[in-house]
Design a protein around this motif. Structure first.
Motif, PDB file in Angstrom:
ATOM      1  N   ASN A  71     -17.852   4.985  -6.645  1.00 36.44           N
ATOM      2  CA  ASN A  71     -18.020   4.558  -5.269  1.00 36.44           C
ATOM      3  C   ASN A  71     -19.136   3.517  -5.162  1.00 36.44           C
ATOM      4  O   ASN A  71     -18.995   2.513  -4.441  1.00 36.44           O
ATOM      5  N   GLN A  79       1.047   3.877  -3.041  1.00 35.69           N
ATOM      6  CA  GLN A  79       0.633   5.264  -2.841  1.00 35.69           C
ATOM      7  C   GLN A  79       1.663   6.230  -3.407  1.00 35.69           C
ATOM      8  O   GLN A  79       1.330   7.161  -4.153  1.00 35.69           O
ATOM      9  N   HIS A  85      -9.381  -4.151  -6.558  1.00 32.67           N
ATOM     10  CA  HIS A  85      -9.139  -4.317  -5.118  1.00 32.67           C
ATOM     11  C   HIS A  85     -10.111  -3.503  -4.270  1.00 32.67           C
ATOM     12  O   HIS A  85      -9.937  -3.413  -3.050  1.00 32.67           O
ATOM     13  N   LYS A  86     -11.106  -2.881  -4.906  1.00 34.51           N
ATOM     14  CA  LYS A  86     -12.155  -2.133  -4.205  1.00 34.51           C
ATOM     15  C   LYS A  86     -11.575  -1.066  -3.276  1.00 34.51           C
ATOM     16  O   LYS A  86     -11.929  -0.970  -2.095  1.00 34.51           O
ATOM     17  N   SER A  87     -10.665  -0.274  -3.811  1.00 35.56           N
ATOM     18  CA  SER A  87     -10.022   0.782  -3.037  1.00 35.56           C
ATOM     19  C   SER A  87     -10.480   2.141  -3.569  1.00 35.56           C
ATOM     20  O   SER A  87     -10.013   2.595  -4.620  1.00 35.56           O
ATOM     21  N   PHE A 121       0.831  -1.207   0.000  1.00 35.18           N
ATOM     22  CA  PHE A 121       0.000   0.000   0.000  1.00 35.18           C
ATOM     23  C   PHE A 121       0.863   1.254   0.000  1.00 35.18           C
ATOM     24  O   PHE A 121       0.580   2.224  -0.725  1.00 35.18           O
ATOM     25  N   TYR A 158      -9.837   4.949  -2.240  1.00 40.30           N
ATOM     26  CA  TYR A 158      -8.746   5.914  -2.073  1.00 40.30           C
ATOM     27  C   TYR A 158      -7.944   6.037  -3.359  1.00 40.30           C
ATOM     28  O   TYR A 158      -7.683   7.151  -3.836  1.00 40.30           O
ATOM     29  N   PHE A 159      -7.559   4.915  -3.954  1.00 40.51           N
ATOM     30  CA  PHE A 159      -6.784   4.964  -5.191  1.00 40.51           C
ATOM     31  C   PHE A 159      -7.655   5.357  -6.385  1.00 40.51           C
ATOM     32  O   PHE A 159      -7.156   5.937  -7.349  1.00 40.51           O
ATOM     33  N   ALA A 178      -7.495  -0.314  -8.907  1.00 41.12           N
ATOM     34  CA  ALA A 178      -8.244   0.172  -7.751  1.00 41.12           C
ATOM     35  C   ALA A 178      -9.629  -0.448  -7.676  1.00 41.12           C
ATOM     36  O   ALA A 178     -10.108  -0.823  -6.600  1.00 41.12           O
TER      37      ALA A 178
END
Length: 324
Positions: A319, A220, A263-265, A216, A267-268, A260
Motif C-alpha cells: 500500500n 475483476q 496501475h496503482k490499484s 475493470f 484492490y487488485f 496492479a
C-alpha cells in the motif's frame, strides 16, 4: 460563504453576537451526500418489483392464462426499452454518462423482464427443447449487446454470469467458493479458460479504447476465476502435476501483482495477495502432512500466526509502495 465575511460584519457592528454564533454553527454542519443510499434504494426497488410480479403470477397462475402473462411481460420489456432508446445519449466507444436519474433502473427492469420472458417460454412451452445451450446463448448475446449499447456495467456483470452459465458453470465470486464444483478436470479447465478469456477482453478493452472502463469488470472476474481454478487444480492433483499447477499459481501472482502495482490499484493487489496466501497455505499444509499429528498441530499454529503477521505487513508495504 466564508465565516470570515460574517466576522468582518460582526466587527463592524452590523450583526449581533448571537447571529454570528448561529452562522458559525450552521456552517460547521457540513452537508453529506445520500447518492449511494438513493441508488441502493432504487436497485432494491427494481428487484422487489420484479420479484413481486413473479410471486403474483405464481400465486394466480390458475386464474391468469399463460398468454396474458407472456403478453404482460413482453409489453413491460418493450415499454422499458423504448423509453431507454428515446432518452439515451448517442453511442460512443468511450464512457457515456447516464441520460437520467432513473434510466439505469428502467433499463435494468426491462432486462430482467426480458430474461423472465425467455425463461417463461422455455419453462412453460419448451421453445428450445433440450437445447439448453441455445436457451442460455440467446440471453447472453442480448445482455452483451444491451450492456455495450446502453453502457451499463450492471448488465455487463449479468452478461458475464450468463456466459459462465452457457459454458456450464455458475459464477459469482461468492458462489465460486461456496458452490463451485471443482471435483472434475472439466470444471477446473472451464473456470480457467473463462478466466483467461475475460482477461483477454479486459486487455483488449484498454488497448483498443472500446469501452475501456469495462476492463475493470472483466479484470475483476478474471482474477477470481483464474486463481480459484489454479488453486483448485493444485489441490486436485498430486506429485508432479500438482507442482506444475503451483508454478502456474506463482506466474499468475507475478502477472496480476505487477499489473496492479503498475496501475496503482490496491484492490487488485489485495485480491492477488490473498489468493497467493491461500495457495501458500495449502502448499504448507500438504508439505507437513507426513509429520506426526502432534507435531503438525503446533507447526500449523506457528505457521498461521507468523504468516498472518507477514500478510499484514506485506499489504502495508505494498500500500505504501502504491502511494509512493
Amino acid at each position: 460563504m466564508s465565516n470570515s465575511v460574517f466576522e468582518k460584519l460582526h466587527s463592524d457592528g452590523l450583526i449581533a453576537d448571537h447571529t454570528l454564533e448561529n452562522i458559525r454553527k450552521k456552517n460547521s454542519s457540513a452537508l453529506f451526500s445520500i447518492h449511494w443510499e438513493l441508488k441502493a434504494l432504487l436497485y432494491i426497488g427494481v428487484m422487489l418489483l420484479s420479484t413481486g410480479l413473479g410471486i403474483l403470477v405464481y400465486k394466480n397462475i390458475n386464474t391468469i392464462s399463460h398468454q396474458v402473462v407472456l403478453g404482460t411481460i413482453a409489453a413491460l420489456t418493450i415499454a422499458c426499452f423504448i423509453w431507454c432508446y428515446k432518452n439515451k445519449l448517442p453511442f460512443s466507444p468511450e464512457k457515456v454518462e447516464s441520460s437520467g436519474a432513473f434510466a439505469d433502473y428502467i433499463l435494468l427492469l426491462g432486462t430482467l423482464s426480458f430474461l423472465s420472458f425467455v425463461g417463461y417460454l422455455q419453462f412453460q412451452y419448451g421453445v428450445f427443447g433440450d437445447r439448453y445451450g441455445l436457451a442460455t446463448f440467446i440471453p447472453m448475446v442480448f445482455l452483451f449487446i444491451t450492456a455495450y449499447y446502453f453502457d451499463h456495467p450492471g448488465i455487463l456483470c449479468m452478461a458475464i454470469a450468463n456466459l459462465a452459465l452457457w459454458m456450464g458453470v455458475s459464477v459469482t465470486p461468492r458462489s465460486l467458493l461456496e458452490n463451485g464444483d471443482f471435483s472434475t478436470e472439466i470444471a477446473i479447465y472451464t473456470y480457467l479458460n473463462l478466466g483467461l478469456f475475460l482477461l483477454l477482453l479486459a486487455i483488449a478493452s484498454k488497448r483498443y479504447h472500446f469501452k475501456k472502463h469495462f476492463s475493470f469488470i472483466y479484470h475483476q472476474f478474471a482474477v477470481h476465476l483464474t486463481f480459484v481454478a489454479l488453486i483448485s487444480g493444485y489441490s486436485h492433483y498430486s506429485y508432479y502435476p500438482a507442482f506444475i499447477w503451483l508454478i502456474a499459481v506463482a506466474l499468475a501472482m507475478w502477472f496480476f501483482l505487477t499489473d496492479a502495482l503498475k496501475h496503482k490499484s490496491f484492490y487488485f493487489v489485495l485480491l492477488t495477495v490473498i489468493y497467493s496466501y491461500i495457495a501458500l497455505s495449502i502448499f504448507v499444509v500438504r508439505s507437513l502432512d507426513f509429520l506426526p499429528r502432534y507435531a503438525v498441530t503446533y507447526l500449523y499454529i506457528l505457521y498461521f500466526i507468523v504468516s498472518g503477521l507477514g500478510l499484514i505487513f506485506t499489504l502495508i508495504y505494498l500500500n505504501r509502495k502504491i502511494k509512493a
